[in-house]
Design a protein around this motif. Structure first.
Motif, PDB file in Angstrom:
ATOM      1  N   PRO A   1     -16.693  11.377  18.611  1.00 30.76           N
ATOM      2  CA  PRO A   1     -18.028  11.103  18.062  1.00 30.76           C
ATOM      3  C   PRO A   1     -18.822  10.200  19.001  1.00 30.76           C
ATOM      4  CG  PRO A   1     -16.329  10.803  16.394  1.00 30.76           C
ATOM      5  CD  PRO A   1     -15.613  10.959  17.696  1.00 30.76           C
ATOM      6  N   GLN A   2     -20.122  10.424  19.038  1.00 31.50           N
ATOM      7  CA  GLN A   2     -21.013   9.594  19.838  1.00 31.50           C
ATOM      8  C   GLN A   2     -21.694   8.599  18.899  1.00 31.50           C
ATOM      9  OE1 GLN A   2     -20.855  10.432  23.288  1.00 31.50           O
ATOM     10  NE2 GLN A   2     -19.283  11.703  22.355  1.00 31.50           N
ATOM     11  N   VAL A   3     -21.532   7.322  19.155  1.00 29.47           N
ATOM     12  CA  VAL A   3     -22.042   6.262  18.285  1.00 29.47           C
ATOM     13  C   VAL A   3     -23.154   5.510  19.023  1.00 29.47           C
ATOM     14  CG1 VAL A   3     -21.471   4.216  16.934  1.00 29.47           C
ATOM     15  CG2 VAL A   3     -19.779   6.044  17.219  1.00 29.47           C
ATOM     16  N   VAL A   4     -24.302   5.383  18.361  1.00 27.10           N
ATOM     17  CA  VAL A   4     -25.451   4.701  18.956  1.00 27.10           C
ATOM     18  C   VAL A   4     -25.955   3.667  17.959  1.00 27.10           C
ATOM     19  CG1 VAL A   4     -27.790   4.947  19.871  1.00 27.10           C
ATOM     20  CG2 VAL A   4     -26.091   6.732  20.288  1.00 27.10           C
ATOM     21  N   GLY A   5     -26.157   2.446  18.410  1.00 26.43           N
ATOM     22  CA  GLY A   5     -26.728   1.388  17.570  1.00 26.43           C
ATOM     23  C   GLY A   5     -28.138   1.055  18.028  1.00 26.43           C
ATOM     24  N   THR A   6     -29.029   0.820  17.084  1.00 25.96           N
ATOM     25  CA  THR A   6     -30.412   0.462  17.419  1.00 25.96           C
ATOM     26  C   THR A   6     -30.824  -0.780  16.637  1.00 25.96           C
ATOM     27  OG1 THR A   6     -31.322   1.911  15.703  1.00 25.96           O
ATOM     28  CG2 THR A   6     -31.046   2.849  17.900  1.00 25.96           C
ATOM     29  N   PHE A   7     -31.648  -1.592  17.271  1.00 27.70           N
ATOM     30  CA  PHE A   7     -32.243  -2.782  16.641  1.00 27.70           C
ATOM     31  C   PHE A   7     -33.712  -2.776  17.029  1.00 27.70           C
ATOM     32  CE2 PHE A   7     -33.554  -7.279  17.044  1.00 27.70           C
ATOM     33  CZ  PHE A   7     -33.418  -7.671  15.729  1.00 27.70           C
ATOM     34  N   GLN A   8     -34.635  -2.659  16.034  1.00 29.22           N
ATOM     35  CA  GLN A   8     -36.055  -2.447  16.320  1.00 29.22           C
ATOM     36  C   GLN A   8     -36.926  -3.427  15.531  1.00 29.22           C
ATOM     37  OE1 GLN A   8     -37.743   1.259  14.978  1.00 29.22           O
ATOM     38  NE2 GLN A   8     -39.052   1.415  16.796  1.00 29.22           N
ATOM     39  N   PRO A   9     -37.208  -4.588  16.101  1.00 27.47           N
ATOM     40  CA  PRO A   9     -38.186  -5.490  15.476  1.00 27.47           C
ATOM     41  C   PRO A   9     -39.599  -5.080  15.874  1.00 27.47           C
ATOM     42  CG  PRO A   9     -37.217  -6.554  17.375  1.00 27.47           C
ATOM     43  CD  PRO A   9     -36.557  -5.202  17.255  1.00 27.47           C
ATOM     44  N   SER A  10     -40.578  -5.248  14.932  1.00 29.67           N
ATOM     45  CA  SER A  10     -41.966  -4.883  15.232  1.00 29.67           C
ATOM     46  C   SER A  10     -42.924  -5.801  14.477  1.00 29.67           C
ATOM     47  CB  SER A  10     -42.240  -3.418  14.866  1.00 29.67           C
ATOM     48  OG  SER A  10     -42.086  -3.210  13.468  1.00 29.67           O
ATOM     49  N   HIS A  11     -44.094  -5.984  15.050  1.00 29.98           N
ATOM     50  CA  HIS A  11     -45.176  -6.769  14.455  1.00 29.98           C
ATOM     51  C   HIS A  11     -46.351  -5.815  14.274  1.00 29.98           C
ATOM     52  CE1 HIS A  11     -47.471 -10.352  13.450  1.00 29.98           C
ATOM     53  NE2 HIS A  11     -48.409 -10.007  14.341  1.00 29.98           N
ATOM     54  N   GLN A  12     -46.810  -5.594  13.002  1.00 30.16           N
ATOM     55  CA  GLN A  12     -47.742  -4.509  12.729  1.00 30.16           C
ATOM     56  C   GLN A  12     -48.917  -4.992  11.860  1.00 30.16           C
ATOM     57  OE1 GLN A  12     -45.811  -0.977  11.191  1.00 30.16           O
ATOM     58  NE2 GLN A  12     -43.847  -1.552  12.121  1.00 30.16           N
ATOM     59  N   GLU A  13     -50.025  -4.279  11.973  1.00 31.54           N
ATOM     60  CA  GLU A  13     -51.171  -4.437  11.073  1.00 31.54           C
ATOM     61  C   GLU A  13     -51.626  -3.052  10.660  1.00 31.54           C
ATOM     62  OE1 GLU A  13     -55.674  -6.342  10.836  1.00 31.54           O
ATOM     63  OE2 GLU A  13     -54.576  -6.298  12.752  1.00 31.54           O
ATOM     64  N   PHE A  14     -51.878  -2.842   9.397  1.00 28.16           N
ATOM     65  CA  PHE A  14     -52.317  -1.541   8.920  1.00 28.16           C
ATOM     66  C   PHE A  14     -53.713  -1.660   8.315  1.00 28.16           C
ATOM     67  CE2 PHE A  14     -50.199  -3.496   5.325  1.00 28.16           C
ATOM     68  CZ  PHE A  14     -51.035  -3.233   4.255  1.00 28.16           C
ATOM     69  N   ALA A  15     -54.385  -0.534   8.177  1.00 27.94           N
ATOM     70  CA  ALA A  15     -55.731  -0.512   7.585  1.00 27.94           C
ATOM     71  C   ALA A  15     -55.607  -0.526   6.066  1.00 27.94           C
ATOM     72  CB  ALA A  15     -56.490   0.730   8.043  1.00 27.94           C
ATOM     73  N   PRO A  16     -56.093  -1.560   5.402  1.00 27.62           N
ATOM     74  CA  PRO A  16     -55.898  -1.654   3.940  1.00 27.62           C
ATOM     75  C   PRO A  16     -56.501  -0.493   3.165  1.00 27.62           C
ATOM     76  CG  PRO A  16     -56.601  -3.745   4.885  1.00 27.62           C
ATOM     77  CD  PRO A  16     -56.751  -2.720   5.967  1.00 27.62           C
TER      78      PRO A  16
ATOM     79  N   SER B   1     -51.900  -7.602   5.203  1.00 33.05           N
ATOM     80  CA  SER B   1     -52.065  -6.421   6.051  1.00 33.05           C
ATOM     81  C   SER B   1     -51.339  -6.565   7.388  1.00 33.05           C
ATOM     82  CB  SER B   1     -53.558  -6.164   6.304  1.00 33.05           C
ATOM     83  OG  SER B   1     -54.146  -7.274   6.975  1.00 33.05           O
ATOM     84  N   ILE B   2     -50.920  -7.773   7.726  1.00 33.63           N
ATOM     85  CA  ILE B   2     -50.145  -8.012   8.949  1.00 33.63           C
ATOM     86  C   ILE B   2     -48.747  -8.454   8.539  1.00 33.63           C
ATOM     87  CG2 ILE B   2     -49.962  -9.384  11.054  1.00 33.63           C
ATOM     88  CD1 ILE B   2     -52.985  -9.679  11.033  1.00 33.63           C
ATOM     89  N   TYR B   3     -47.766  -7.824   9.081  1.00 35.57           N
ATOM     90  CA  TYR B   3     -46.397  -8.134   8.678  1.00 35.57           C
ATOM     91  C   TYR B   3     -45.427  -7.824   9.826  1.00 35.57           C
ATOM     92  CZ  TYR B   3     -45.928  -3.068   8.129  1.00 35.57           C
ATOM     93  OH  TYR B   3     -45.903  -1.724   8.354  1.00 35.57           O
ATOM     94  N   ASN B   4     -44.214  -8.328   9.689  1.00 33.57           N
ATOM     95  CA  ASN B   4     -43.113  -8.057  10.621  1.00 33.57           C
ATOM     96  C   ASN B   4     -42.112  -7.128   9.941  1.00 33.57           C
ATOM     97  OD1 ASN B   4     -44.137  -9.848  12.593  1.00 33.57           O
ATOM     98  ND2 ASN B   4     -43.234 -11.586  11.462  1.00 33.57           N
ATOM     99  N   LEU B   5     -41.593  -6.148  10.720  1.00 37.38           N
ATOM    100  CA  LEU B   5     -40.616  -5.204  10.182  1.00 37.38           C
ATOM    101  C   LEU B   5     -39.461  -5.084  11.178  1.00 37.38           C
ATOM    102  CD1 LEU B   5     -39.752  -3.079   8.072  1.00 37.38           C
ATOM    103  CD2 LEU B   5     -40.983  -1.375   9.448  1.00 37.38           C
ATOM    104  N   THR B   6     -38.267  -5.277  10.707  1.00 36.76           N
ATOM    105  CA  THR B   6     -37.074  -5.160  11.553  1.00 36.76           C
ATOM    106  C   THR B   6     -36.153  -4.097  10.966  1.00 36.76           C
ATOM    107  OG1 THR B   6     -37.199  -7.472  12.204  1.00 36.76           O
ATOM    108  CG2 THR B   6     -35.082  -6.343  12.528  1.00 36.76           C
ATOM    109  N   THR B   7     -35.807  -3.138  11.802  1.00 39.41           N
ATOM    110  CA  THR B   7     -34.920  -2.037  11.386  1.00 39.41           C
ATOM    111  C   THR B   7     -33.665  -2.042  12.250  1.00 39.41           C
ATOM    112  OG1 THR B   7     -36.831  -0.690  10.780  1.00 39.41           O
ATOM    113  CG2 THR B   7     -34.723   0.451  11.052  1.00 39.41           C
TER     114      THR B   7
END
Length: 501
Positions: free
Chosen positions: A114-129, A140-146
């Motif tokens: 099996p091929q195993v891949v790990g990801t860590f993705q922090p982001s700083h975002q703003e969306f249109a309300p 409307s501005i927040y941080n998201l970490t996946t």
């Protein structure tokens, strides 16, 4: 990732194991083509109708030493061959190619797991309300970490990867025998170059001696001409004979120097850095016994036959690859992770997720591409099989030719020794009769020319005998299977050594 979600991924383990165990490799399983039961070197090659006392004694079935050149009992030659094997850029390149081929085998074996891949993705975002749903906090501005771990596995149900590994392993074995062939060729070339070095030295010395004899004879004729006892025709004939001997010297010196440059190149050096050692026939010893491998062993021992066999093996595996590419393929993907409204999961409330996906792919229509690739692979296999049979035939022919040369060149040396002895005696008698006035000067000139030719022919016959020994060991494979230590490690099969990584 939540520990509570891990059992969900574990549910895929039985499916993976079942798929792996149910796999099979489609396509032909390779088997070495059988050798004809009547294959032989020929009766006259092994046992000629008239074996002379000077010929070698062949020991049927005797094994071949890896350092076969030691049969000449010449320490300088042993040292030269060892240095050539250590310094040759050709061998260095062949060793690197073998290492690369083995790494390719190991790399392809990784597809079994099996091929195993790990990801860590922090982001700083703003969306249109006005266009996007609001967050729980209303900002409307927040941080998201996946964070996520994904596992992908392709069960080798029809043996596609198995045949690809088999192809690469056969190509690695082919490169292994390319290395052995390069070693054998290099050692043989060094030995033959050393024999030629001795031959050219002896021929140059003999030619210089002949020139000196001719000069002395010319001086005698000139004195006799002053006394009126020799004609101008006799003088002209003697001058022509001397000029002929002198003309033979520069080509020999050229061959000698070119051969010395060859020795330097085989030694891994430029002409100015070549070995200082020189050889004479007195430095070399002809063995009284020589090995003769059984015909059934020849296909195992000769690197060129083994190269052709591995090419056939790789072609066989490629047929399986082409067939497997036409069959269904299954891919299993599993992923699990979490997302949090923070730059790091520790400062936000994680939301866990997971997925388990199976994909079945079956080629339906590709314009006949896969079918014709399979037919091309089958034709390539037929081609490799024919080339293998031709290589085997050529190997037996080469060995039989060398055996013929062993007998006939032994015969030729004995005849050359007798001719040289007879021509020397004839020349001495002719000179005595000339002094007594019982023989013409033209007869003496003919006797001198015959003697010179016989002396040079004897040196050529001796060189042929020494070269025949090297040719026999080369024809029988050179004993690479008895190589000690590092050389044997280089020659080990990737099928035995290569493991997954």
């Amino acid at each position: 990732m939540s520990a509570a979600r891990l059992p969900a991924l574990a549910t895929s383990a039985p499916l993976l194991a079942a798929a792996l165990l149910s796999g099979c490799a489609v396509g032909p399983n390779y088997h070495r083509p059988s050798l004809s039961p009547t294959a032989s070197y020929g009766a006259l090659a092994v046992s000629p109708p008239r074996q002379l006392a000077g010929g070698p004694q062949l020991v049927s079935g005797q094994d071949i030493p890896a350092q076969w050149w030691q049969v000449y009992h010449c320490a300088e030659l042993d040292t030269l061959v060892a240095q050539a094997l250590a310094n040759s850029p050709t061998l260095g390149a062949a060793k690197a190619a073998l290492r690369a081929a083995r790494e390719q085998v190991k790399a392809q074996k990784g597809a079994f797991f099996p091929q195993v891949v790990g990801t860590f993705q922090p982001s700083h975002q703003e969306f249109a309300p006005d266009l996007s749903p609001q967050t729980v906090s209303g900002a409307s501005i927040y941080n998201l970490t996946t964070t996520q771990v994904a596992v992908t596995y392709t069960p080798d149900i029809f043996g596609l990867n198995h045949r690809q590994v088999e192809t690469l392993a056969a190509q690695a074995d082919q490169q292994r025998f390319e290395l052995e062939a390069a070693r054998l060729t290099l050692a043989s070339n060094v030995v033959v170059a050393a024999i030629q070095d001795a031959q050219y030295r002896a021929q140059i010395d003999e030619t210089k001696a002949i020139i000196e004899d001719q000069r002395q004879t010319l001086a005698s004729f000139e004195r006799q001409a002053q006394l009126g006892q020799a004609s101008q025709a006799d003088l002209a004939a003697q001058r022509a004979l001397l000029a002929q001997a002198q003309a033979a010297l520069p080509p020999l010196e050229k061959q000698y120097r070119v051969n010395r440059d060859l020795l330097a190149a085989l030694f891994g050096r430029t002409p100015g850095e070549g070995p200082a050692v020189g050889f004479t026939f007195a430095d070399l010893t002809l063995p009284e016994q020589l090995p003769l491998s059984l015909p059934g062993r020849l296909v195992d021992q000769r690197p060129d036959v083994r190269i052709a066999e591995e090419e056939l093996h790789a072609a066989s595996a490629q047929v399986g690859v082409a067939i497997a590419n036409r069959l269904p393929n299954i891919e299993i993907e599993a992923a699990a992770g979490s997302a949090a409204l923070a730059l790091t999961p520790e400062f936000g409330t994680p939301q866990n997720f997971w997925s388990l996906t199976g994909t079945l792919t079956q080629p339906i229509f590709e314009g006949g591409t896969l079918l014709h690739r399979q037919k091309a692979a089958e034709a390539a296999y037929d081609q490799a099989a024919a080339q293998y049979r031709q290589t085997v035939v050529a190997a037996f022919q080469n060995t039989a030719d060398v055996l013929h040369a062993l007998w006939t060149d032994a015969d030729a040396q004995i005849a050359a020794e007798a001719a040289a002895k007879a021509s020397r005696a004839s020349l001495e008698i002719a000179r005595k009769q000339l002094d007594l006035g019982d023989l013409s000067r033209l007869a003496v000139l003919n006797a001198e020319q015959t003697d010179a030719q016989a002396r040079l022919a004897l040196l050529q016959a001796k060189a042929n005998r020494y070269a025949d020994v090297a040719a026999l060991f080369q024809a029988l494979g050179g004993g690479w299977w008895n190589a000690p230590g590092d050389a044997k490690a280089d020659a080990s099969s990737p099928r035995a050594k290569a493991g997954g990584s």
